[in-house]
Design a protein around this motif. Sequence first.
Motif, PDB file in Angstrom:
ATOM      1  N   UNK A 233       2.467   1.197 -11.072  1.00 21.56           N
ATOM      2  CA  UNK A 233       1.941   2.496 -11.515  1.00 21.56           C
ATOM      3  C   UNK A 233       0.525   2.727 -10.990  1.00 21.56           C
ATOM      4  N   UNK A 234      -0.293   1.670 -11.018  1.00 20.90           N
ATOM      5  CA  UNK A 234      -1.688   1.817 -10.569  1.00 20.90           C
ATOM      6  C   UNK A 234      -1.740   2.126  -9.068  1.00 20.90           C
ATOM      7  N   UNK A 235      -0.838   1.503  -8.305  1.00 22.07           N
ATOM      8  CA  UNK A 235      -0.819   1.748  -6.850  1.00 22.07           C
ATOM      9  C   UNK A 235      -0.330   3.175  -6.578  1.00 22.07           C
ATOM     10  N   UNK A 236       0.734   3.577  -7.291  1.00 26.61           N
ATOM     11  CA  UNK A 236       1.260   4.947  -7.112  1.00 26.61           C
ATOM     12  C   UNK A 236       0.193   5.979  -7.485  1.00 26.61           C
ATOM     13  N   UNK A 237      -0.515   5.705  -8.553  1.00 21.47           N
ATOM     14  CA  UNK A 237      -1.569   6.617  -9.013  1.00 21.47           C
ATOM     15  C   UNK A 237      -2.680   6.746  -7.958  1.00 21.47           C
TER      16      UNK A 237
ATOM     17  N   UNK B  33      -8.439  -0.269  -3.141  1.00 20.59           N
ATOM     18  CA  UNK B  33      -8.655   0.674  -2.034  1.00 20.59           C
ATOM     19  C   UNK B  33      -8.713  -0.050  -0.690  1.00 20.59           C
ATOM     20  N   UNK B  34      -9.293  -1.241  -0.676  1.00 20.50           N
ATOM     21  CA  UNK B  34      -9.319  -1.993   0.588  1.00 20.50           C
ATOM     22  C   UNK B  34      -7.901  -2.365   1.021  1.00 20.50           C
ATOM     23  N   UNK B  35      -7.064  -2.727   0.050  1.00 26.18           N
ATOM     24  CA  UNK B  35      -5.658  -3.048   0.376  1.00 26.18           C
ATOM     25  C   UNK B  35      -4.957  -1.814   0.945  1.00 26.18           C
ATOM     26  N   UNK B  36      -5.213  -0.659   0.335  1.00 27.95           N
ATOM     27  CA  UNK B  36      -4.544   0.559   0.810  1.00 27.95           C
ATOM     28  C   UNK B  36      -5.067   0.962   2.193  1.00 27.95           C
ATOM     29  N   UNK B  37      -6.331   0.649   2.475  1.00 29.19           N
ATOM     30  CA  UNK B  37      -6.867   0.927   3.816  1.00 29.19           C
ATOM     31  C   UNK B  37      -6.161   0.036   4.839  1.00 29.19           C
ATOM     32  N   UNK B  38      -5.920  -1.221   4.471  1.00 33.01           N
ATOM     33  CA  UNK B  38      -5.182  -2.117   5.378  1.00 33.01           C
ATOM     34  C   UNK B  38      -3.763  -1.588   5.585  1.00 33.01           C
ATOM     35  N   UNK B  39      -3.185  -1.076   4.522  1.00 28.19           N
ATOM     36  CA  UNK B  39      -1.836  -0.501   4.636  1.00 28.19           C
ATOM     37  C   UNK B  39      -1.827   0.673   5.620  1.00 28.19           C
ATOM     38  N   UNK B  40      -2.795   1.563   5.475  1.00 26.12           N
ATOM     39  CA  UNK B  40      -2.853   2.739   6.373  1.00 26.12           C
ATOM     40  C   UNK B  40      -3.053   2.307   7.827  1.00 26.12           C
ATOM     41  N   UNK B  41      -3.712   1.150   8.013  1.00 28.11           N
ATOM     42  CA  UNK B  41      -3.924   0.653   9.378  1.00 28.11           C
ATOM     43  C   UNK B  41      -2.678  -0.054   9.919  1.00 28.11           C
ATOM     44  N   UNK B  42      -1.605  -0.082   9.119  1.00 25.50           N
ATOM     45  CA  UNK B  42      -0.338  -0.686   9.570  1.00 25.50           C
ATOM     46  C   UNK B  42      -0.325  -2.197   9.496  1.00 25.50           C
ATOM     47  N   UNK B  43      -1.160  -2.791   8.637  1.00 27.44           N
ATOM     48  CA  UNK B  43      -1.237  -4.255   8.548  1.00 27.44           C
ATOM     49  C   UNK B  43       0.069  -4.834   7.985  1.00 27.44           C
ATOM     50  N   UNK B  44       0.683  -5.777   8.687  1.00 25.06           N
ATOM     51  CA  UNK B  44       1.924  -6.370   8.171  1.00 25.06           C
ATOM     52  C   UNK B  44       1.704  -7.017   6.809  1.00 25.06           C
ATOM     53  N   UNK B  45       2.690  -6.893   5.936  1.00 27.07           N
ATOM     54  CA  UNK B  45       2.620  -7.534   4.612  1.00 27.07           C
ATOM     55  C   UNK B  45       1.895  -6.698   3.580  1.00 27.07           C
ATOM     56  N   UNK B  46       1.414  -5.508   3.985  1.00 27.61           N
ATOM     57  CA  UNK B  46       0.610  -4.727   3.043  1.00 27.61           C
ATOM     58  C   UNK B  46       1.306  -3.427   2.639  1.00 27.61           C
ATOM     59  N   UNK B  47       2.628  -3.469   2.545  1.00 27.30           N
ATOM     60  CA  UNK B  47       3.287  -2.323   1.903  1.00 27.30           C
ATOM     61  C   UNK B  47       2.982  -2.399   0.402  1.00 27.30           C
ATOM     62  N   UNK B  48       3.414  -1.386  -0.339  1.00 23.79           N
ATOM     63  CA  UNK B  48       3.045  -1.353  -1.766  1.00 23.79           C
ATOM     64  C   UNK B  48       3.481  -2.628  -2.501  1.00 23.79           C
ATOM     65  N   UNK B  49       4.694  -3.085  -2.163  1.00 26.68           N
ATOM     66  CA  UNK B  49       5.206  -4.277  -2.846  1.00 26.68           C
ATOM     67  C   UNK B  49       4.366  -5.517  -2.499  1.00 26.68           C
ATOM     68  N   UNK B  50       4.000  -5.618  -1.229  1.00 25.23           N
ATOM     69  CA  UNK B  50       3.177  -6.751  -0.792  1.00 25.23           C
ATOM     70  C   UNK B  50       1.828  -6.732  -1.496  1.00 25.23           C
ATOM     71  N   UNK B  51       1.233  -5.552  -1.581  1.00 23.44           N
ATOM     72  CA  UNK B  51      -0.068  -5.437  -2.266  1.00 23.44           C
ATOM     73  C   UNK B  51       0.095  -5.841  -3.720  1.00 23.44           C
ATOM     74  N   UNK B  52       1.123  -5.304  -4.359  1.00 26.14           N
ATOM     75  CA  UNK B  52       1.327  -5.614  -5.791  1.00 26.14           C
ATOM     76  C   UNK B  52       1.488  -7.120  -6.021  1.00 26.14           C
TER      77      UNK B  52
END
Length: 441
Positions: free
Chosen positions: A226-230, A243-262
Amino acid sequence: MIAALVSGLRIRLAMGWAALVALVTLAPQLVSGDRVATLAASENQRHVFSLLRFVLPNIVLGRQLIKAYDNTGTAIVTRHTDVTEVLERDADFAVVYEPKMRAITAGENFFLGMQDSPAYTRDVSNMRLAVRRDDVSGILIPLAARLSAEIVAAAPGRIDVAADLTRRVPARVVAAYFGTPGSSEEAMIDGTTKMFWYLFVDLAGTEAVTQAGLSAAAAMRTYLDGAIAERHANPTDADDVLNRCLALQRAGTPGMDDLGIRNNLIGLLIGLVPTLSKASVQALAVLLDRPEALAGAQAAARADDDALLTAHVMEAFRFDPINPVIYRRTVRDSEIARGTLRARTIPKGTMVLASNLSAMFDPLAVEAPNAFRTDRPARDYILWGYGMHTCFGGHINRALMPQMLKPLLKLRGLRRAPGAAGQVQGTPFPQNFVVEFDRVT
Ligand code: HEM
Protein backbone atom coordinates in the motif's frame (compact mmCIF):
# COMPACT_ATOMS: atom_id res chain seq x y z
CA MET A 1 60.96 -17.91 19.57
CA ILE A 2 61.28 -18.65 23.29
CA ALA A 3 59.19 -15.60 24.10
CA ALA A 4 56.46 -16.89 21.78
CA LEU A 5 56.53 -20.33 23.42
CA VAL A 6 56.31 -18.80 26.88
CA SER A 7 53.46 -16.53 25.82
CA GLY A 8 51.58 -19.47 24.24
CA LEU A 9 52.04 -21.51 27.40
CA ARG A 10 50.89 -18.64 29.59
CA ILE A 11 47.71 -18.18 27.53
CA ARG A 12 46.94 -21.89 27.64
CA LEU A 13 47.46 -22.02 31.40
CA ALA A 14 45.06 -19.09 31.74
CA MET A 15 42.57 -20.95 29.55
CA GLY A 16 42.87 -24.01 31.77
CA TRP A 17 42.31 -21.90 34.86
CA ALA A 18 39.27 -20.19 33.29
CA ALA A 19 37.88 -23.62 32.40
CA LEU A 20 38.26 -24.75 35.98
CA VAL A 21 36.59 -21.61 37.31
CA ALA A 22 33.76 -22.16 34.82
CA LEU A 23 33.26 -25.72 36.02
CA VAL A 24 33.20 -24.73 39.66
CA THR A 25 30.83 -21.83 38.98
CA LEU A 26 28.41 -23.65 36.72
CA ALA A 27 28.23 -27.12 38.25
CA PRO A 28 26.14 -26.21 41.33
CA GLN A 29 23.79 -24.02 39.31
CA LEU A 30 23.26 -26.70 36.68
CA VAL A 31 22.76 -29.47 39.22
CA SER A 32 20.32 -27.74 41.55
CA GLY A 33 19.07 -24.60 39.78
CA ASP A 34 16.96 -23.65 36.78
CA ARG A 35 19.16 -24.84 33.90
CA VAL A 36 17.47 -22.80 31.20
CA ALA A 37 17.76 -19.59 33.22
CA THR A 38 21.37 -20.42 34.09
CA LEU A 39 22.35 -20.91 30.47
CA ALA A 40 20.39 -17.87 29.29
CA ALA A 41 22.63 -15.52 31.28
CA SER A 42 25.42 -14.15 29.15
CA GLU A 43 27.94 -14.45 31.99
CA ASN A 44 27.20 -18.16 32.27
CA GLN A 45 27.37 -18.61 28.51
CA ARG A 46 30.85 -17.11 28.68
CA HIS A 47 31.75 -19.68 31.33
CA VAL A 48 30.41 -22.52 29.18
CA PHE A 49 32.47 -21.31 26.25
CA SER A 50 35.62 -20.95 28.44
CA LEU A 51 35.23 -24.58 29.29
CA LEU A 52 34.57 -25.69 25.72
CA ARG A 53 37.39 -23.63 24.21
CA PHE A 54 39.83 -25.43 26.46
CA VAL A 55 38.40 -28.94 26.64
CA LEU A 56 36.33 -29.47 23.49
CA PRO A 57 36.75 -26.52 21.14
CA ASN A 58 34.90 -28.14 18.25
CA ILE A 59 32.08 -30.53 19.08
CA VAL A 60 30.20 -32.59 16.52
CA LEU A 61 27.01 -34.28 17.75
CA GLY A 62 24.74 -36.63 15.87
CA ARG A 63 21.80 -35.07 17.75
CA GLN A 64 19.53 -32.42 16.28
CA LEU A 65 19.33 -29.55 18.74
CA ILE A 66 17.65 -27.24 16.26
CA LYS A 67 14.19 -28.11 15.00
CA ALA A 68 13.36 -24.98 13.04
CA TYR A 69 15.58 -25.89 10.08
CA ASP A 70 16.22 -29.30 8.49
CA ASN A 71 19.46 -30.84 9.68
CA THR A 72 21.16 -34.08 10.56
CA GLY A 73 23.04 -33.05 13.69
CA THR A 74 24.75 -30.20 15.50
CA ALA A 75 28.27 -28.87 15.73
CA ILE A 76 29.51 -26.20 18.11
CA VAL A 77 32.59 -24.17 17.20
CA THR A 78 34.17 -21.99 19.86
CA ARG A 79 37.69 -20.77 19.00
CA HIS A 80 38.04 -17.45 17.21
CA THR A 81 40.04 -18.85 14.33
CA ASP A 82 37.52 -21.67 13.74
CA VAL A 83 34.47 -19.43 14.08
CA THR A 84 35.84 -17.09 11.42
CA GLU A 85 36.81 -20.07 9.27
CA VAL A 86 33.20 -21.31 9.28
CA LEU A 87 31.81 -17.88 8.47
CA GLU A 88 34.38 -17.26 5.72
CA ARG A 89 33.71 -20.58 3.99
CA ASP A 90 30.21 -19.68 2.87
CA ALA A 91 30.31 -22.25 0.04
CA ASP A 92 30.71 -25.07 2.59
CA PHE A 93 28.76 -23.56 5.51
CA ALA A 94 25.57 -22.19 4.00
CA VAL A 95 22.90 -19.88 5.35
CA VAL A 96 19.69 -21.73 6.15
CA TYR A 97 17.08 -18.98 6.25
CA GLU A 98 15.68 -19.34 2.70
CA PRO A 99 12.45 -21.24 3.47
CA LYS A 100 11.49 -18.81 6.22
CA MET A 101 12.45 -15.80 4.10
CA ARG A 102 10.17 -17.11 1.36
CA ALA A 103 7.39 -17.60 3.89
CA ILE A 104 7.84 -14.01 5.07
CA THR A 105 7.66 -12.55 1.55
CA ALA A 106 5.12 -15.13 0.32
CA GLY A 107 7.46 -15.89 -2.58
CA GLU A 108 10.98 -14.61 -3.00
CA ASN A 109 14.13 -15.09 -0.97
CA PHE A 110 15.80 -12.13 0.78
CA PHE A 111 19.56 -11.66 0.44
CA LEU A 112 20.43 -12.86 3.94
CA GLY A 113 18.90 -16.19 2.91
CA MET A 114 20.93 -16.40 -0.32
CA GLN A 115 24.20 -18.08 -1.11
CA ASP A 116 26.79 -16.15 -3.12
CA SER A 117 24.91 -15.62 -6.40
CA PRO A 118 23.98 -12.95 -8.97
CA ALA A 119 20.71 -12.34 -7.09
CA TYR A 120 22.62 -11.76 -3.84
CA THR A 121 24.96 -9.21 -5.46
CA ARG A 122 22.09 -7.50 -7.26
CA ASP A 123 19.95 -7.05 -4.17
CA VAL A 124 22.75 -5.99 -1.82
CA SER A 125 24.04 -3.53 -4.43
CA ASN A 126 20.58 -2.04 -4.96
CA MET A 127 19.97 -1.60 -1.27
CA ARG A 128 23.42 -0.08 -0.78
CA LEU A 129 22.42 2.58 -3.33
CA ALA A 130 19.27 3.30 -1.36
CA VAL A 131 20.77 3.04 2.17
CA ARG A 132 24.02 4.93 1.78
CA ARG A 133 27.06 4.98 4.04
CA ASP A 134 27.06 8.80 3.95
CA ASP A 135 23.59 8.78 5.48
CA VAL A 136 25.03 7.60 8.79
CA SER A 137 26.66 10.94 9.52
CA GLY A 138 24.44 13.06 7.28
CA ILE A 139 20.99 11.84 8.31
CA LEU A 140 20.92 9.02 10.84
CA ILE A 141 23.10 10.32 13.67
CA PRO A 142 21.39 13.74 13.84
CA LEU A 143 17.97 12.09 13.55
CA ALA A 144 18.55 9.49 16.26
CA ALA A 145 20.23 12.07 18.50
CA ARG A 146 17.25 14.41 18.24
CA LEU A 147 14.64 11.68 18.73
CA SER A 148 16.45 10.21 21.74
CA ALA A 149 17.08 13.58 23.37
CA GLU A 150 13.40 14.52 23.01
CA ILE A 151 12.25 11.30 24.66
CA VAL A 152 14.71 11.51 27.54
CA ALA A 153 14.05 15.22 28.11
CA ALA A 154 10.37 14.45 28.60
CA ALA A 155 11.03 11.72 31.18
CA PRO A 156 10.37 12.71 34.79
CA GLY A 157 13.23 11.14 36.76
CA ARG A 158 12.66 7.64 35.50
CA ILE A 159 12.24 6.08 32.09
CA ASP A 160 11.37 2.69 30.70
CA VAL A 161 14.35 2.40 28.39
CA ALA A 162 12.98 -0.50 26.36
CA ALA A 163 9.35 0.56 26.06
CA ASP A 164 9.88 4.29 25.64
CA LEU A 165 13.33 4.79 24.13
CA THR A 166 15.07 1.93 22.35
CA ARG A 167 11.94 0.53 20.69
CA ARG A 168 10.65 4.00 19.73
CA VAL A 169 13.77 5.52 18.20
CA PRO A 170 14.43 2.80 15.59
CA ALA A 171 10.73 2.82 14.63
CA ARG A 172 10.82 6.61 14.22
CA VAL A 173 14.07 6.35 12.25
CA VAL A 174 12.32 3.92 9.93
CA ALA A 175 9.39 6.32 9.57
CA ALA A 176 11.53 9.32 8.66
CA TYR A 177 14.47 7.73 6.85
CA PHE A 178 12.80 4.85 5.03
CA GLY A 179 9.54 6.74 4.54
CA THR A 180 7.59 3.69 5.71
CA PRO A 181 6.22 4.37 9.20
CA GLY A 182 3.99 1.29 9.28
CA SER A 183 0.26 1.24 9.86
CA SER A 184 1.22 2.54 13.33
CA GLU A 185 4.44 2.84 15.31
CA GLU A 186 3.28 -0.02 17.50
CA ALA A 187 2.57 -2.21 14.47
CA MET A 188 6.07 -1.52 13.10
CA ILE A 189 7.73 -2.45 16.40
CA ASP A 190 5.54 -5.45 17.10
CA GLY A 191 5.50 -6.82 13.55
CA THR A 192 9.25 -6.61 12.94
CA THR A 193 9.91 -8.15 16.36
CA LYS A 194 7.61 -11.11 15.70
CA MET A 195 9.13 -11.73 12.29
CA PHE A 196 12.68 -11.55 13.69
CA TRP A 197 11.74 -13.97 16.46
CA TYR A 198 10.34 -16.43 13.94
CA LEU A 199 13.25 -16.12 11.51
CA PHE A 200 16.28 -16.11 13.76
CA VAL A 201 15.53 -16.80 17.42
CA ASP A 202 13.00 -19.61 17.59
CA LEU A 203 15.31 -22.51 16.89
CA ALA A 204 12.78 -24.92 18.40
CA GLY A 205 10.28 -24.14 15.62
CA THR A 206 7.48 -23.30 18.06
CA GLU A 207 4.07 -23.23 16.39
CA ALA A 208 2.85 -20.09 18.17
CA VAL A 209 5.99 -18.15 17.22
CA THR A 210 5.66 -19.33 13.62
CA GLN A 211 2.02 -18.25 13.42
CA ALA A 212 2.75 -14.87 14.99
CA GLY A 213 5.67 -14.29 12.61
CA LEU A 214 3.69 -15.27 9.54
CA SER A 215 0.68 -13.14 10.38
CA ALA A 216 2.96 -10.16 11.11
CA ALA A 217 4.55 -10.80 7.70
CA ALA A 218 1.17 -10.81 5.94
CA ALA A 219 0.27 -7.51 7.60
CA MET A 220 3.66 -5.99 6.71
CA ARG A 221 3.33 -7.08 3.06
CA THR A 222 -0.09 -5.47 2.83
CA TYR A 223 1.17 -2.30 4.47
CA LEU A 224 4.29 -1.98 2.27
CA ASP A 225 2.39 -2.80 -0.95
CA GLY A 226 0.00 0.00 0.00
CA ALA A 227 2.81 2.42 0.88
CA ILE A 228 4.54 1.80 -2.47
CA ALA A 229 1.27 2.18 -4.42
CA GLU A 230 0.53 5.38 -2.52
CA ARG A 231 3.96 6.81 -3.39
CA HIS A 232 3.35 6.02 -7.07
CA ALA A 233 -0.04 7.73 -6.89
CA ASN A 234 1.14 10.71 -4.86
CA PRO A 235 4.86 11.21 -5.41
CA THR A 236 6.83 13.22 -2.84
CA ASP A 237 10.23 14.85 -3.07
CA ALA A 238 11.42 13.44 0.28
CA ASP A 239 14.98 12.11 0.20
CA ASP A 240 14.04 8.79 1.80
CA VAL A 241 14.87 5.17 1.10
CA LEU A 242 11.53 4.47 -0.56
CA ASN A 243 11.93 7.35 -3.02
CA ARG A 244 15.49 6.26 -3.77
CA CYS A 245 14.21 2.74 -4.51
CA LEU A 246 11.56 4.15 -6.84
CA ALA A 247 14.21 6.26 -8.60
CA LEU A 248 16.23 3.08 -9.19
CA GLN A 249 13.07 1.47 -10.54
CA ARG A 250 12.48 4.34 -12.98
CA ALA A 251 16.09 3.94 -14.14
CA GLY A 252 15.26 0.32 -15.07
CA THR A 253 17.44 -1.25 -12.35
CA PRO A 254 17.00 -5.04 -12.31
CA GLY A 255 15.37 -6.41 -9.15
CA MET A 256 13.67 -3.12 -8.32
CA ASP A 257 10.11 -3.73 -9.43
CA ASP A 258 7.51 -3.02 -6.75
CA LEU A 259 7.70 -6.57 -5.41
CA GLY A 260 11.50 -6.49 -5.27
CA ILE A 261 11.44 -3.18 -3.41
CA ARG A 262 8.84 -4.46 -0.96
CA ASN A 263 10.75 -7.66 -0.20
CA ASN A 264 14.04 -5.87 0.31
CA LEU A 265 12.38 -3.35 2.60
CA ILE A 266 10.81 -6.11 4.70
CA GLY A 267 14.22 -7.70 5.17
CA LEU A 268 15.85 -4.44 6.22
CA LEU A 269 13.06 -3.44 8.59
CA ILE A 270 13.17 -6.84 10.33
CA GLY A 271 16.93 -6.41 10.73
CA LEU A 272 16.65 -2.88 12.06
CA VAL A 273 14.00 -2.36 14.72
CA PRO A 274 14.18 -5.27 17.21
CA THR A 275 17.94 -5.63 16.96
CA LEU A 276 18.86 -2.02 17.66
CA SER A 277 16.45 -1.96 20.55
CA LYS A 278 17.65 -5.14 22.19
CA ALA A 279 21.31 -4.36 21.57
CA SER A 280 21.06 -0.93 23.17
CA VAL A 281 19.24 -2.27 26.21
CA GLN A 282 21.82 -5.01 26.71
CA ALA A 283 24.77 -2.65 26.31
CA LEU A 284 23.25 -0.27 28.86
CA ALA A 285 22.60 -3.12 31.30
CA VAL A 286 26.26 -4.17 31.07
CA LEU A 287 27.39 -0.59 31.74
CA LEU A 288 25.08 -0.25 34.73
CA ASP A 289 26.69 -3.31 36.28
CA ARG A 290 30.22 -1.90 35.89
CA PRO A 291 30.63 1.39 37.73
CA GLU A 292 33.98 2.25 36.17
CA ALA A 293 32.84 1.53 32.66
CA LEU A 294 29.63 3.46 33.31
CA ALA A 295 31.59 6.45 34.58
CA GLY A 296 33.76 6.34 31.46
CA ALA A 297 30.72 6.19 29.18
CA GLN A 298 29.06 9.03 31.09
CA ALA A 299 32.16 11.22 30.85
CA ALA A 300 32.36 10.56 27.11
CA ALA A 301 28.65 11.34 26.67
CA ARG A 302 28.90 14.57 28.64
CA ALA A 303 31.98 15.62 26.65
CA ASP A 304 30.16 14.78 23.39
CA ASP A 305 33.11 12.52 22.58
CA ASP A 306 31.21 10.17 20.29
CA ALA A 307 34.24 8.06 19.39
CA LEU A 308 34.97 7.31 23.05
CA LEU A 309 31.30 6.79 23.82
CA THR A 310 31.05 4.34 20.91
CA ALA A 311 34.08 2.46 22.22
CA HIS A 312 32.34 2.06 25.60
CA VAL A 313 29.02 0.98 24.11
CA MET A 314 30.60 -1.52 21.70
CA GLU A 315 32.75 -2.97 24.48
CA ALA A 316 29.72 -3.29 26.74
CA PHE A 317 27.82 -5.02 23.94
CA ARG A 318 30.72 -7.49 23.48
CA PHE A 319 29.90 -8.84 26.94
CA ASP A 320 26.28 -9.52 25.97
CA PRO A 321 25.76 -9.52 22.19
CA ILE A 322 22.24 -10.22 21.01
CA ASN A 323 23.28 -13.36 19.20
CA PRO A 324 25.91 -15.48 20.97
CA VAL A 325 26.06 -17.86 17.98
CA ILE A 326 25.69 -17.55 14.23
CA TYR A 327 24.42 -20.69 12.59
CA ARG A 328 25.07 -22.33 9.27
CA ARG A 329 24.50 -25.78 7.70
CA THR A 330 27.19 -27.84 6.00
CA VAL A 331 26.64 -28.26 2.27
CA ARG A 332 29.11 -31.17 2.18
CA ASP A 333 31.34 -33.01 4.64
CA SER A 334 33.68 -30.23 5.73
CA GLU A 335 36.82 -30.35 7.81
CA ILE A 336 37.64 -27.38 10.01
CA ALA A 337 40.84 -26.47 11.86
CA ARG A 338 42.71 -28.69 9.42
CA GLY A 339 46.16 -29.78 10.55
CA THR A 340 45.50 -29.12 14.24
CA LEU A 341 44.67 -31.43 17.12
CA ARG A 342 41.15 -29.97 17.23
CA ALA A 343 40.45 -30.68 13.51
CA ARG A 344 36.99 -32.14 13.00
CA THR A 345 35.09 -33.23 9.91
CA ILE A 346 31.54 -31.97 10.12
CA PRO A 347 29.16 -34.19 8.15
CA LYS A 348 26.93 -32.78 5.42
CA GLY A 349 23.61 -31.43 6.72
CA THR A 350 24.91 -30.53 10.20
CA MET A 351 23.83 -27.28 11.81
CA VAL A 352 27.00 -25.48 12.84
CA LEU A 353 26.73 -23.06 15.74
CA ALA A 354 29.72 -20.76 15.32
CA SER A 355 29.92 -18.83 18.57
CA ASN A 356 30.83 -15.22 18.00
CA LEU A 357 30.46 -14.64 21.76
CA SER A 358 33.05 -17.32 22.42
CA ALA A 359 35.35 -15.98 19.68
CA MET A 360 35.29 -12.52 21.26
CA PHE A 361 36.47 -14.02 24.57
CA ASP A 362 39.11 -16.35 23.13
CA PRO A 363 42.43 -15.37 24.73
CA LEU A 364 44.29 -16.96 21.81
CA ALA A 365 42.94 -14.17 19.58
CA VAL A 366 41.85 -11.37 21.90
CA GLU A 367 44.12 -9.71 24.45
CA ALA A 368 42.79 -9.75 28.03
CA PRO A 369 39.32 -10.71 26.80
CA ASN A 370 37.66 -10.50 30.21
CA ALA A 371 38.80 -6.94 30.80
CA PHE A 372 36.54 -4.03 29.87
CA ARG A 373 38.72 -2.04 27.47
CA THR A 374 37.95 0.81 25.15
CA ASP A 375 41.13 0.59 23.07
CA ARG A 376 40.48 -2.73 21.37
CA PRO A 377 41.20 -3.20 17.66
CA ALA A 378 38.14 -3.64 15.43
CA ARG A 379 39.03 -7.29 14.78
CA ASP A 380 38.25 -8.16 18.43
CA TYR A 381 34.56 -7.59 17.73
CA ILE A 382 32.15 -9.97 15.99
CA LEU A 383 29.00 -8.19 17.07
CA TRP A 384 27.09 -8.41 13.80
CA GLY A 385 28.40 -11.38 11.94
CA TYR A 386 31.47 -12.03 9.86
CA GLY A 387 32.25 -12.79 6.22
CA MET A 388 29.83 -12.54 3.34
CA HIS A 389 26.68 -11.96 5.38
CA THR A 390 28.15 -9.42 7.83
CA CYS A 391 25.33 -7.14 8.89
CA PHE A 392 24.16 -4.70 6.23
CA GLY A 393 23.54 -2.20 9.03
CA GLY A 394 26.89 -2.52 10.84
CA HIS A 395 27.81 1.16 10.45
CA ILE A 396 24.30 2.17 11.39
CA ASN A 397 24.44 0.09 14.56
CA ARG A 398 27.78 1.50 15.67
CA ALA A 399 26.38 4.98 15.21
CA LEU A 400 22.83 4.63 16.53
CA MET A 401 23.35 2.56 19.66
CA PRO A 402 25.50 5.26 21.29
CA GLN A 403 23.16 8.02 20.10
CA MET A 404 20.17 6.34 21.72
CA LEU A 405 22.00 5.91 25.01
CA LYS A 406 23.82 9.25 25.03
CA PRO A 407 21.09 11.47 26.55
CA LEU A 408 20.59 8.89 29.30
CA LEU A 409 24.29 8.71 30.01
CA LYS A 410 24.44 12.47 30.35
CA LEU A 411 22.06 12.33 33.30
CA ARG A 412 23.26 12.45 36.91
CA GLY A 413 22.62 9.49 39.18
CA LEU A 414 21.66 7.06 36.43
CA ARG A 415 20.76 3.74 38.06
CA ARG A 416 18.50 0.73 37.71
CA ALA A 417 15.04 1.17 39.26
CA PRO A 418 14.62 -0.93 42.40
CA GLY A 419 13.31 -4.47 42.14
CA ALA A 420 12.21 -6.30 39.03
CA ALA A 421 11.49 -3.10 37.12
CA GLY A 422 15.21 -2.35 37.07
CA GLN A 423 15.97 -5.68 35.44
CA VAL A 424 15.50 -6.27 31.72
CA GLN A 425 12.01 -7.73 31.36
CA GLY A 426 10.74 -9.70 28.38
CA THR A 427 12.36 -12.44 26.40
CA PRO A 428 13.67 -12.81 23.77
CA PHE A 429 13.10 -9.09 23.20
CA PRO A 430 13.19 -6.58 26.06
CA GLN A 431 9.78 -5.05 26.73
CA ASN A 432 10.61 -3.08 29.85
CA PHE A 433 13.73 -1.89 31.61
CA VAL A 434 13.30 1.01 34.00
CA VAL A 435 16.14 3.27 35.07
CA GLU A 436 16.08 6.27 37.38
CA PHE A 437 18.11 9.46 37.44
CA ASP A 438 18.37 12.68 39.41
CA ARG A 439 18.36 15.52 36.95
CA VAL A 440 19.14 16.45 33.36
CA THR A 441 22.53 18.15 33.07
C1 HEM B 1 22.60 -3.86 16.82
C2 HEM B 1 21.82 -4.15 15.80
C3 HEM B 1 22.08 -5.31 14.88
C4 HEM B 1 22.65 -6.52 15.13
C5 HEM B 1 23.20 -7.05 16.45
C6 HEM B 1 22.65 -7.25 13.88
C7 HEM B 1 23.16 -8.52 13.72
C8 HEM B 1 23.34 -9.13 12.49
C9 HEM B 1 24.03 -10.36 12.29
C10 HEM B 1 24.66 -11.22 13.38
C11 HEM B 1 24.00 -10.63 10.97
C12 HEM B 1 24.61 -11.85 10.27
C13 HEM B 1 23.62 -12.99 10.23
C14 HEM B 1 24.25 -14.23 9.67
O1 HEM B 1 25.38 -14.20 9.17
O2 HEM B 1 23.57 -15.26 9.70
C15 HEM B 1 23.28 -9.58 10.32
C16 HEM B 1 23.01 -9.51 8.98
C17 HEM B 1 22.18 -8.57 8.42
N1 HEM B 1 21.64 -7.47 9.04
FE1 HEM B 1 21.93 -6.91 10.95
N2 HEM B 1 22.06 -6.49 12.92
C18 HEM B 1 21.71 -5.29 13.48
C19 HEM B 1 21.12 -4.21 12.84
C20 HEM B 1 20.76 -4.18 11.51
C21 HEM B 1 20.21 -3.04 10.82
C22 HEM B 1 20.07 -1.64 11.43
C23 HEM B 1 19.90 -3.44 9.56
C24 HEM B 1 19.29 -2.66 8.42
C25 HEM B 1 19.64 -1.45 8.11
C26 HEM B 1 20.29 -4.83 9.45
C27 HEM B 1 20.16 -5.61 8.34
C28 HEM B 1 20.86 -6.79 8.13
C29 HEM B 1 20.88 -7.48 6.86
C30 HEM B 1 20.15 -7.08 5.61
C31 HEM B 1 21.74 -8.58 7.03
C32 HEM B 1 22.14 -9.59 5.97
C33 HEM B 1 23.44 -9.13 5.30
C34 HEM B 1 23.84 -10.04 4.15
O3 HEM B 1 23.27 -11.12 3.99
O4 HEM B 1 24.74 -9.65 3.41
N3 HEM B 1 20.81 -5.24 10.65
N4 HEM B 1 22.89 -8.65 11.28
